[in-house]
Design an enzyme around this catalytic site. Structure first.
Site, PDB file in Angstrom:
ATOM      1  N   ARG A 116      -0.833   3.337   2.438  1.00 46.60           N
ATOM      2  CA  ARG A 116       0.379   2.876   3.113  1.00 46.60           C
ATOM      3  C   ARG A 116       0.070   2.658   4.586  1.00 46.60           C
ATOM      4  NH1 ARG A 116       1.866   1.482  -1.038  1.00 46.60           N
ATOM      5  NH2 ARG A 116       3.809   1.907  -2.161  1.00 46.60           N
ATOM      6  N   HIS A 133      -2.169  -6.766   0.684  1.00 51.47           N
ATOM      7  CA  HIS A 133      -1.515  -5.819  -0.223  1.00 51.47           C
ATOM      8  C   HIS A 133      -1.800  -6.186  -1.686  1.00 51.47           C
ATOM      9  CE1 HIS A 133       1.988  -2.750  -0.383  1.00 51.47           C
ATOM     10  NE2 HIS A 133       1.191  -2.589  -1.427  1.00 51.47           N
TER      11      HIS A 133
END
Length: 312
Positions: free
Chosen positions: A227, A275
């Site tokens: 993250r 991502h």
């Protein structure tokens, strides 16, 4: 009549997920009604959820038994007070294996010095540096949940020395595990390649700050598919500029998509990936959803229930 299930996700996901979910429910022996139409919220038993879909408030869903997230990360929803039933995060064999493969690829890329050969196509014969063998390289993993454990196992199977850190004590075969502040220092100090697989919670924000970065061996490589908030961006850029960190491969960011003007894009010692380290695959994740619905209908405990106090 079987359970009624609402699929709440962006519209383009419905035709991709619907056939896999229906097949998984049938395989689990469940006769369900599955729809992406949220009208009549009082009739639904479960909500399969991804941000960006039609559901913004769960309060009208008075009879639901659980909210089943399609994402492993739940930071965007864990604080929603309108959810008064179990919230289950996605743990799925496809997502887990995808993450382990992606991390392993980038660890091997750093370990073998592949970038130097790809970028050095200039007629110079560079054969003075031979990479060590995997047992001579230490890879650190911060976060030993489902993704961290699978990644550690894959790296260990190749022969890397893997050291891992988690917030609470864990024991994993073939892996040196640590916890607590002292344990974090030990893992950081040993990690020639560091992988971040912690969840995003208030307790993990800026885990990799200036102080932590300074504990890494000089020239260490960083891989972050966890993250974005795990890293203090300004501190990392400084560590890259002064050479203490040799390179960083970053797949997740505080703001996504990463703005075009962000310094990570232009930094020669940063690789940005959008991502893509791992994804929730309908083919396998549908089975995880079906299993939790099966358990709910049988009166069993749900799997992978989020601990609201820990935000994960």
């Amino acid at each position: 009549m079987g359970p009624r299930i609402l699929f709440s996700a962006p519209d383009e996901h419905w035709p991709l997920w619907r056939p896999h979910l229906l097949a998984a429910f049938a395989d689990a022996g469940l006769d369900v009604t599955l729809t992406n139409d949220p009208s009549g919220p009082w009739t639904f038993d479960y909500v399969v959820y991804q941000p960006g879909g039609p559901v913004r408030d769960f309060a009208p869903f008075e009879r639901i038994k659980a909210v089943l997230s399609l994402w492993a990360g739940v930071e965007s929803i864990v604080g929603d007070t309108s959810i008064v039933v179990p919230l289950c995060r996605m743990v799925d064999v496809g997502l887990t294996r995808g993450m382990a493969e992606w991390v392993t690829a980038h660890v091997l890329r750093y370990h073998m010095g592949i970038d130097g050969h790809i970028l050095g196509q200039d007629g110079v014969w560079r054969n003075s540096v031979v990479p060590p063998l995997a047992p001579e390289r230490t890879v650190g993993i911060l976060g030993l949940g489902e993704l961290g454990r699978a990644t550690a196992a894959m790296l260990t199977s190749i022969g890397f020395r893997v050291v891992g850190w988690s917030r609470g004590p864990r024991e994993l075969p073939g892996i040196e595990t640590w916890s607590g502040a002292e344990g974090l220092s030990e893992v950081l100090g040993a990690s020639e390649i560091l992988v971040l697989l912690l969840p995003a919670t208030p307790a993990t924000e800026n885990t990799l700050d200036a102080r932590a970065l300074a504990m890494l061996p000089r020239g260490a490589r960083i891989i972050n598919p966890g993250r974005g908030p795990l890293i203090d961006d300004e501190a990392l850029l400084k560590a890259l500029d002064n050479g203490h960190v040799g390179h960083a491969t970053l797949d997740v960011f505080r703001q996504e998509p990463l703005p075009a003007e962000h310094p990570y894009w232009a930094h020669p010692m940063v690789t940005v990936t959008p991502h893509i380290a791992s994804a929730t695959r309908p083919e396998t994740a549908s089975m995880a959803i079906a299993e939790n619905v099966r358990r709910g209908e049988a009166g069993l405990d749900f799997l992978n229930v989020v601990n609201r106090a820990e935000s994960y």
